[in-house]
Design an enzyme around this catalytic site. Structure first.
Site, PDB file in Angstrom:
ATOM      1  N   LYS A 263      -9.086  -4.146   0.377  1.00 19.93           N
ATOM      2  CA  LYS A 263      -8.555  -4.952  -0.739  1.00 19.93           C
ATOM      3  C   LYS A 263      -7.511  -5.952  -0.263  1.00 19.93           C
ATOM      4  CE  LYS A 263      -6.714  -1.642  -3.192  1.00 19.93           C
ATOM      5  NZ  LYS A 263      -6.968  -0.524  -2.287  1.00 19.93           N
TER       6      LYS A 263
ATOM      7  N   ARG B 248      -3.361   1.103 -11.076  1.00 24.74           N
ATOM      8  CA  ARG B 248      -3.971   2.275 -10.438  1.00 24.74           C
ATOM      9  C   ARG B 248      -4.103   3.434 -11.420  1.00 24.74           C
ATOM     10  NH1 ARG B 248      -2.048   0.795  -4.795  1.00 24.74           N
ATOM     11  NH2 ARG B 248      -3.011   2.261  -3.357  1.00 24.74           N
TER      12      ARG B 248
ATOM     13  N   ARG C  36      -6.198   2.181  11.190  1.00 26.45           N
ATOM     14  CA  ARG C  36      -4.972   1.510  10.741  1.00 26.45           C
ATOM     15  C   ARG C  36      -3.746   2.365  11.081  1.00 26.45           C
ATOM     16  NH1 ARG C  36      -4.908  -0.285   4.600  1.00 26.45           N
ATOM     17  NH2 ARG C  36      -3.969   1.723   4.153  1.00 26.45           N
TER      18      ARG C  36
ATOM     19  N   ARG D  51       1.691   3.386   9.765  1.00 28.18           N
ATOM     20  CA  ARG D  51       2.122   3.557   8.380  1.00 28.18           C
ATOM     21  C   ARG D  51       2.346   5.033   8.128  1.00 28.18           C
ATOM     22  NH1 ARG D  51      -1.053   0.127   3.850  1.00 28.18           N
ATOM     23  NH2 ARG D  51      -0.708   2.088   2.755  1.00 28.18           N
TER      24      ARG D  51
ATOM     25  N   ARG E  90      -4.660  10.623  -0.536  1.00 26.12           N
ATOM     26  CA  ARG E  90      -4.713   9.324  -1.218  1.00 26.12           C
ATOM     27  C   ARG E  90      -6.118   9.046  -1.759  1.00 26.12           C
ATOM     28  NH1 ARG E  90      -3.045   5.562   3.058  1.00 26.12           N
ATOM     29  NH2 ARG E  90      -3.021   3.903   1.515  1.00 26.12           N
TER      30      ARG E  90
HETATM   31  P1  AMP Z   1      -1.231   0.467  -0.892  1.00 27.40           P
HETATM   32  O1  AMP Z   1      -0.649  -0.344   0.224  1.00 27.40           O
HETATM   33  O2  AMP Z   1      -1.754  -0.378  -2.020  1.00 27.40           O
HETATM   34  O3  AMP Z   1      -2.240   1.472  -0.416  1.00 27.40           O
HETATM   35  O4  AMP Z   1      -0.012   1.298  -1.542  1.00 27.40           O
HETATM   36  C1  AMP Z   1       0.772   2.177  -0.761  1.00 27.40           C
HETATM   37  C2  AMP Z   1       1.474   3.171  -1.661  1.00 27.40           C
HETATM   38  O5  AMP Z   1       2.334   2.486  -2.567  1.00 27.40           O
HETATM   39  C3  AMP Z   1       0.542   3.993  -2.551  1.00 27.40           C
HETATM   40  O6  AMP Z   1      -0.025   5.110  -1.886  1.00 27.40           O
HETATM   41  C4  AMP Z   1       1.511   4.411  -3.655  1.00 27.40           C
HETATM   42  O7  AMP Z   1       2.391   5.435  -3.209  1.00 27.40           O
HETATM   43  C5  AMP Z   1       2.356   3.142  -3.827  1.00 27.40           C
HETATM   44  N1  AMP Z   1       1.727   2.261  -4.834  1.00 27.40           N
HETATM   45  C6  AMP Z   1       1.228   1.004  -4.641  1.00 27.40           C
HETATM   46  N2  AMP Z   1       0.736   0.506  -5.784  1.00 27.40           N
HETATM   47  C7  AMP Z   1       0.919   1.438  -6.724  1.00 27.40           C
HETATM   48  C8  AMP Z   1       0.594   1.526  -8.109  1.00 27.40           C
HETATM   49  N3  AMP Z   1      -0.025   0.536  -8.759  1.00 27.40           N
HETATM   50  N4  AMP Z   1       0.932   2.673  -8.777  1.00 27.40           N
HETATM   51  C9  AMP Z   1       1.562   3.676  -8.153  1.00 27.40           C
HETATM   52  N5  AMP Z   1       1.880   3.680  -6.851  1.00 27.40           N
HETATM   53  C10 AMP Z   1       1.550   2.567  -6.130  1.00 27.40           C
END
Ligand code: AMP
Length: 200
Positions: free
Chosen positions: A13, A88, A127, A133, A144
């Site tokens: 994404k 989400r 990654r 990360r 996740r």
């Molecule tokens: P991502 O980089 O989009 O995979 O996001 C990394 C982490 O940020 C996720 O695993 C959540 O802990 C938090 N996060 C990002 N976006 C959201 C969201 N819309 N709702 C809740 N937690 C989020």
């Protein structure tokens, strides 16, 4: 263009959101990136979010929704936006709908980028090695993916019912996937091959 990119962790994404935002010269709002920047700065929001992120859990809706609503009020969003990683949960999606209706500018498209679980695990492990990360450790990755299935997957039906959803195969070269995405957008069918996007 006002677009949401949905999809499990590792579906690509982030890479695709950047391509699409560049193409439409609009804002690219990646909630994970905003949280990581806040964690790095040690801001109050970052401190509140970190424990959830480290566990691979979602940050509570109220924090995320407030953060995104503030971001949507910024000037660059007037030209449109690509939301990457938000919403989400159904609660987040409803809050987004309410805000966009108030602004008189509803969503135009939701693209769900897909890849099978083995491919996702392979990409996320890669990654983890490359970016260190904290949420890319194997157990956390699996968690996740589960969180995606339970909390985020229902958004596929949510947006399907609103006739906004297009499913996109996320496997292939970056440019190929971008072409599929552009082909799945309402007013850009000239920009890609619509046959490559699987309308649902
Ligand atoms: P991502 O980089 O989009 O995979 O996001 C990394 C982490 O940020 C996720 O695993 C959540 O802990 C938090 N996060 C990002 N976006 C959201 C969201 N819309 N709702 C809740 N937690 C989020």
């Amino acid at each position: 263009m006002r677009i949401v990119l949905l999809g499990p962790p590792g579906a690509g994404k982030g890479t695709q959101a950047a391509q699409v935002a560049r193409r439409f010269r609009c804002a690219n709002i990646a909630t994970g990136d905003i949280f990581r920047a806040n964690v790095a700065e040690g801001s109050e929001l970052g401190q509140a979010a970190q424990e959830y992120m480290d566990r691979g859990d979602l940050v509570p809706d109220d924090l995320v929704i407030a953060m995104v609503m503030e971001r949507l009020a910024e000037r660059d969003c007037q030209a449109g936006f690509v939301l990457d990683g938000f919403p989400r949960t159904v609660n987040q999606a409803e809050a987004l709908d309410r805000r966009l209706v108030e602004m008189g500018s509803p969503l135009q498209a939701v693209l769900c980028v897909q890849a099978d679980e083995n491919e996702l695990l392979r990409r996320l492990a890669g990654r983890a090695a490359a970016q260190h990360r904290s949420d890319d450790a194997e157990q956390t990755i699996r968690h996740r993916l589960e969180v995606f299935s339970i909390k985020t997957r229902p958004l596929i039906d949510y947006y399907r019912h609103r006739r906004l959803l297009t499913m996109v195969d996320g496997v292939g070269r970056v440019e190929e996937v971008t072409t599929r995405i552009l082909g799945g957008l309402p007013s850009t069918n000239g920009g890609g091959d619509p046959a490559l996007a699987l309308a649902v």
